[in-house]
Design a protein around this motif. Structure first.
Motif, PDB file in Angstrom:
ATOM      1  N   GLU A 143     -10.420  -3.780  -5.433  1.00  0.00           N
ATOM      2  CA  GLU A 143     -10.632  -4.327  -4.106  1.00  0.00           C
ATOM      3  C   GLU A 143     -10.529  -5.840  -4.176  1.00  0.00           C
ATOM      4  OE1 GLU A 143     -14.570  -3.238  -2.788  1.00  0.00           O
ATOM      5  OE2 GLU A 143     -15.535  -4.629  -4.155  1.00  0.00           O
ATOM      6  N   LYS A 144     -10.101  -6.449  -3.076  1.00  0.00           N
ATOM      7  CA  LYS A 144      -9.921  -7.893  -3.044  1.00  0.00           C
ATOM      8  C   LYS A 144     -11.274  -8.582  -3.205  1.00  0.00           C
ATOM      9  CE  LYS A 144      -7.797 -11.614  -0.476  1.00  0.00           C
ATOM     10  NZ  LYS A 144      -6.975 -11.988   0.667  1.00  0.00           N
ATOM     11  N   LEU A 145     -11.299  -9.617  -4.027  1.00  0.00           N
ATOM     12  CA  LEU A 145     -12.498 -10.411  -4.240  1.00  0.00           C
ATOM     13  C   LEU A 145     -12.536 -11.464  -3.148  1.00  0.00           C
ATOM     14  CD1 LEU A 145     -14.697 -10.333  -6.395  1.00  0.00           C
ATOM     15  CD2 LEU A 145     -13.507 -12.134  -7.599  1.00  0.00           C
ATOM     16  N   GLU A 146     -13.595 -11.439  -2.378  1.00  0.00           N
ATOM     17  CA  GLU A 146     -13.711 -12.404  -1.279  1.00  0.00           C
ATOM     18  C   GLU A 146     -13.967 -13.798  -1.828  1.00  0.00           C
ATOM     19  OE1 GLU A 146     -12.946 -11.515   1.790  1.00  0.00           O
ATOM     20  OE2 GLU A 146     -12.678  -9.471   1.052  1.00  0.00           O
ATOM     21  N   ASP A 147     -13.366 -14.808  -1.214  1.00  0.00           N
ATOM     22  CA  ASP A 147     -13.505 -16.189  -1.676  1.00  0.00           C
ATOM     23  C   ASP A 147     -14.926 -16.699  -1.503  1.00  0.00           C
ATOM     24  OD1 ASP A 147     -10.868 -16.239  -2.380  1.00  0.00           O
ATOM     25  OD2 ASP A 147     -10.211 -16.863  -0.398  1.00  0.00           O
TER      26      ASP A 147
ATOM     27  N   VAL B  69      -3.713  -9.777  -9.420  1.00  0.00           N
ATOM     28  CA  VAL B  69      -2.687  -8.759  -9.172  1.00  0.00           C
ATOM     29  C   VAL B  69      -1.324  -9.317  -9.562  1.00  0.00           C
ATOM     30  CG1 VAL B  69      -1.555  -7.349  -7.420  1.00  0.00           C
ATOM     31  CG2 VAL B  69      -4.012  -7.747  -7.290  1.00  0.00           C
ATOM     32  N   ASP B  70      -0.637  -8.624 -10.498  1.00  0.00           N
ATOM     33  CA  ASP B  70       0.700  -9.015 -10.935  1.00  0.00           C
ATOM     34  C   ASP B  70       1.786  -8.230 -10.213  1.00  0.00           C
ATOM     35  OD1 ASP B  70      -0.239 -10.835 -12.830  1.00  0.00           O
ATOM     36  OD2 ASP B  70      -0.385  -9.298 -14.372  1.00  0.00           O
ATOM     37  N   GLU B  71       1.525  -6.955  -9.985  1.00  0.00           N
ATOM     38  CA  GLU B  71       2.529  -6.057  -9.426  1.00  0.00           C
ATOM     39  C   GLU B  71       1.830  -5.057  -8.525  1.00  0.00           C
ATOM     40  OE1 GLU B  71       5.618  -3.303 -11.599  1.00  0.00           O
ATOM     41  OE2 GLU B  71       5.192  -5.061 -12.832  1.00  0.00           O
ATOM     42  N   LEU B  72       2.518  -4.622  -7.477  1.00  0.00           N
ATOM     43  CA  LEU B  72       1.924  -3.700  -6.510  1.00  0.00           C
ATOM     44  C   LEU B  72       2.995  -2.720  -6.066  1.00  0.00           C
ATOM     45  CD1 LEU B  72      -0.748  -3.400  -4.856  1.00  0.00           C
ATOM     46  CD2 LEU B  72       0.262  -4.915  -3.183  1.00  0.00           C
ATOM     47  N   ASP B  73       2.746  -1.418  -6.183  1.00  0.00           N
ATOM     48  CA  ASP B  73       3.705  -0.414  -5.730  1.00  0.00           C
ATOM     49  C   ASP B  73       2.959   0.652  -4.933  1.00  0.00           C
ATOM     50  OD1 ASP B  73       5.657   1.498  -5.334  1.00  0.00           O
ATOM     51  OD2 ASP B  73       6.547   1.215  -7.313  1.00  0.00           O
ATOM     52  N   THR B  74       3.008   0.537  -3.603  1.00  0.00           N
ATOM     53  CA  THR B  74       2.271   1.481  -2.757  1.00  0.00           C
ATOM     54  C   THR B  74       2.899   2.872  -2.778  1.00  0.00           C
ATOM     55  OG1 THR B  74       3.512   0.664  -0.856  1.00  0.00           O
ATOM     56  CG2 THR B  74       1.311  -0.252  -1.193  1.00  0.00           C
ATOM     57  N   ASP B  75       4.212   2.969  -2.974  1.00  0.00           N
ATOM     58  CA  ASP B  75       4.860   4.280  -3.026  1.00  0.00           C
ATOM     59  C   ASP B  75       4.406   5.085  -4.224  1.00  0.00           C
ATOM     60  OD1 ASP B  75       6.279   3.676  -0.736  1.00  0.00           O
ATOM     61  OD2 ASP B  75       8.035   2.956  -1.834  1.00  0.00           O
TER      62      ASP B  75
ATOM     63  N   ARG C 224      -0.634  10.617   0.307  1.00  0.00           N
ATOM     64  CA  ARG C 224      -1.838   9.911   0.733  1.00  0.00           C
ATOM     65  C   ARG C 224      -1.434   8.575   1.328  1.00  0.00           C
ATOM     66  NH1 ARG C 224      -5.809  10.884  -4.310  1.00  0.00           N
ATOM     67  NH2 ARG C 224      -3.838  10.968  -5.361  1.00  0.00           N
ATOM     68  N   VAL C 225      -2.166   8.165   2.330  1.00  0.00           N
ATOM     69  CA  VAL C 225      -1.948   6.841   2.896  1.00  0.00           C
ATOM     70  C   VAL C 225      -3.102   5.974   2.419  1.00  0.00           C
ATOM     71  CG1 VAL C 225      -1.769   5.494   5.004  1.00  0.00           C
ATOM     72  CG2 VAL C 225      -0.798   7.794   4.906  1.00  0.00           C
ATOM     73  N   VAL C 226      -2.770   4.974   1.610  1.00  0.00           N
ATOM     74  CA  VAL C 226      -3.793   4.084   1.069  1.00  0.00           C
ATOM     75  C   VAL C 226      -3.602   2.711   1.687  1.00  0.00           C
ATOM     76  CG1 VAL C 226      -4.727   3.045  -1.031  1.00  0.00           C
ATOM     77  CG2 VAL C 226      -3.812   5.359  -1.110  1.00  0.00           C
ATOM     78  N   GLU C 227      -4.648   2.219   2.334  1.00  0.00           N
ATOM     79  CA  GLU C 227      -4.599   0.876   2.915  1.00  0.00           C
ATOM     80  C   GLU C 227      -4.960  -0.111   1.818  1.00  0.00           C
ATOM     81  OE1 GLU C 227      -5.035  -0.215   6.539  1.00  0.00           O
ATOM     82  OE2 GLU C 227      -4.221   1.669   7.295  1.00  0.00           O
ATOM     83  N   VAL C 228      -4.123  -1.093   1.590  1.00  0.00           N
ATOM     84  CA  VAL C 228      -4.362  -2.077   0.543  1.00  0.00           C
ATOM     85  C   VAL C 228      -4.678  -3.414   1.202  1.00  0.00           C
ATOM     86  CG1 VAL C 228      -3.374  -3.192  -1.481  1.00  0.00           C
ATOM     87  CG2 VAL C 228      -2.734  -0.861  -0.937  1.00  0.00           C
ATOM     88  N   SER C 229      -5.831  -3.973   0.818  1.00  0.00           N
ATOM     89  CA  SER C 229      -6.263  -5.225   1.438  1.00  0.00           C
ATOM     90  C   SER C 229      -5.925  -6.435   0.567  1.00  0.00           C
ATOM     91  CB  SER C 229      -7.770  -5.174   1.681  1.00  0.00           C
ATOM     92  OG  SER C 229      -8.442  -5.020   0.448  1.00  0.00           O
ATOM     93  N   TYR C 230      -5.174  -6.216  -0.507  1.00  0.00           N
ATOM     94  CA  TYR C 230      -4.814  -7.317  -1.401  1.00  0.00           C
ATOM     95  C   TYR C 230      -3.312  -7.331  -1.626  1.00  0.00           C
ATOM     96  CZ  TYR C 230      -5.245  -3.344  -4.592  1.00  0.00           C
ATOM     97  OH  TYR C 230      -5.131  -2.111  -5.183  1.00  0.00           O
ATOM     98  N   ASP C 231      -2.826  -8.447  -2.206  1.00  0.00           N
ATOM     99  CA  ASP C 231      -1.394  -8.603  -2.432  1.00  0.00           C
ATOM    100  C   ASP C 231      -1.188  -9.250  -3.803  1.00  0.00           C
ATOM    101  OD1 ASP C 231       1.270  -8.434  -1.915  1.00  0.00           O
ATOM    102  OD2 ASP C 231       1.209  -9.597  -0.063  1.00  0.00           O
ATOM    103  N   VAL C 232       0.047  -9.360  -4.238  1.00  0.00           N
ATOM    104  CA  VAL C 232       0.369  -9.998  -5.517  1.00  0.00           C
ATOM    105  C   VAL C 232      -0.177 -11.424  -5.502  1.00  0.00           C
ATOM    106  CG1 VAL C 232       2.249 -10.769  -7.022  1.00  0.00           C
ATOM    107  CG2 VAL C 232       2.406  -8.558  -5.873  1.00  0.00           C
TER     108      VAL C 232
ATOM    109  N   VAL D  71      -3.424  -4.329 -17.067  1.00  0.00           N
ATOM    110  CA  VAL D  71      -3.852  -2.932 -16.934  1.00  0.00           C
ATOM    111  C   VAL D  71      -3.233  -2.343 -15.673  1.00  0.00           C
ATOM    112  CG1 VAL D  71      -6.030  -3.172 -18.202  1.00  0.00           C
ATOM    113  CG2 VAL D  71      -5.991  -3.606 -15.762  1.00  0.00           C
ATOM    114  N   GLU D  72      -2.892  -1.056 -15.732  1.00  0.00           N
ATOM    115  CA  GLU D  72      -2.358  -0.366 -14.564  1.00  0.00           C
ATOM    116  C   GLU D  72      -3.450   0.512 -13.986  1.00  0.00           C
ATOM    117  OE1 GLU D  72       1.292   1.745 -15.058  1.00  0.00           O
ATOM    118  OE2 GLU D  72       2.360  -0.016 -15.795  1.00  0.00           O
ATOM    119  N   LEU D  73      -3.630   0.423 -12.675  1.00  0.00           N
ATOM    120  CA  LEU D  73      -4.670   1.171 -11.977  1.00  0.00           C
ATOM    121  C   LEU D  73      -4.078   1.848 -10.749  1.00  0.00           C
ATOM    122  CD1 LEU D  73      -7.170  -1.812 -11.816  1.00  0.00           C
ATOM    123  CD2 LEU D  73      -7.339   0.073 -13.411  1.00  0.00           C
ATOM    124  N   GLU D  74      -4.825   2.815 -10.203  1.00  0.00           N
ATOM    125  CA  GLU D  74      -4.457   3.355  -8.903  1.00  0.00           C
ATOM    126  C   GLU D  74      -4.895   2.347  -7.854  1.00  0.00           C
ATOM    127  OE1 GLU D  74      -5.944   7.299  -8.288  1.00  0.00           O
ATOM    128  OE2 GLU D  74      -4.872   8.093 -10.022  1.00  0.00           O
ATOM    129  N   LEU D  75      -4.246   2.364  -6.698  1.00  0.00           N
ATOM    130  CA  LEU D  75      -4.515   1.375  -5.659  1.00  0.00           C
ATOM    131  C   LEU D  75      -5.978   1.344  -5.215  1.00  0.00           C
ATOM    132  CD1 LEU D  75      -1.362   1.827  -3.421  1.00  0.00           C
ATOM    133  CD2 LEU D  75      -1.849  -0.050  -4.978  1.00  0.00           C
TER     134      LEU D  75
END
Length: 175
Positions: free
Chosen positions: A171-175, A140-146, A114-122, A163-167
């Protein structure tokens, strides 16, 4: 028609996986069945083998020896085409009736990715949008797209809890 295609597993003689896959692909092209059988795969991985003398080399190894994965629309014609490939011993399923793989099995076995677009970062603040912790907010502490996972620290019961979640569960919280 190919959007109705599902992944099936066929059993082959040991060592015949690549031969069965290439013969099936050639047969599909010759008969014009690309809409009915859009994909054939032999999942592999690259591993490093270390020999007795200490030298090492990269080799490709089959993930499921003796099996070939076929994405197809199941009809009498496609069953016949696949079943009559030399080296194929039959479909995986009760009494040779093919049972399609579920979507989660397809991704877990590495047949498709699956190709998951991630709009957030560590370091970004995210809201959990799915699962039992829905609507919790964390960092977000850790991010592994693979491996399709994100580690988020949330505040629960007055404590910081990782907590560990699927990507796709955050979703990114807008400022």
């Amino acid at each position: 028609m190919s959007e109705d295609a599902k992944w099936y597993v066929i059993h082959t003689y040991s060592g015949y996986e690549n031969k069965v896959a290439s013969t099936l692909q050639t047969t599909v092209e010759n008969r014009g069945l690309q809409d009915m059988i859009p994909d054939v795969k032999v999942p592999t991985e690259i591993v490093t083998e270390i020999k007795d003398d200490g030298s090492s080399k990269e080799v490709e190894r089959k993930l499921f020896p003796g099996y070939v994965f076929v994405k197809m629309v199941y009809t009498d014609e496609t069953w016949y085409v696949v079943r009559n490939i030399r080296g194929c011993t039959g479909f995986v399923g009760p009494s040779s009736k093919p049972v399609p793989l579920t979507e989660s099995e397809v991704y877990k076995m590495g047949v498709e990715s699956r190709v998951v677009e991630v709009s957030y970062d560590v370091g970004d603040q995210v809201r959990i949008i799915d699962g039992p912790l829905e609507d919790f907010v964390g960092i977000v502490d850790e991010l592994d797209t693979d491996k399709n996972y994100v580690k988020v620290t949330i505040s629960m019961f007055g404590r910081e809890t990782p907590v560990e979640l699927e990507l796709n569960q955050a979703e990114k919280l807008e400022d």
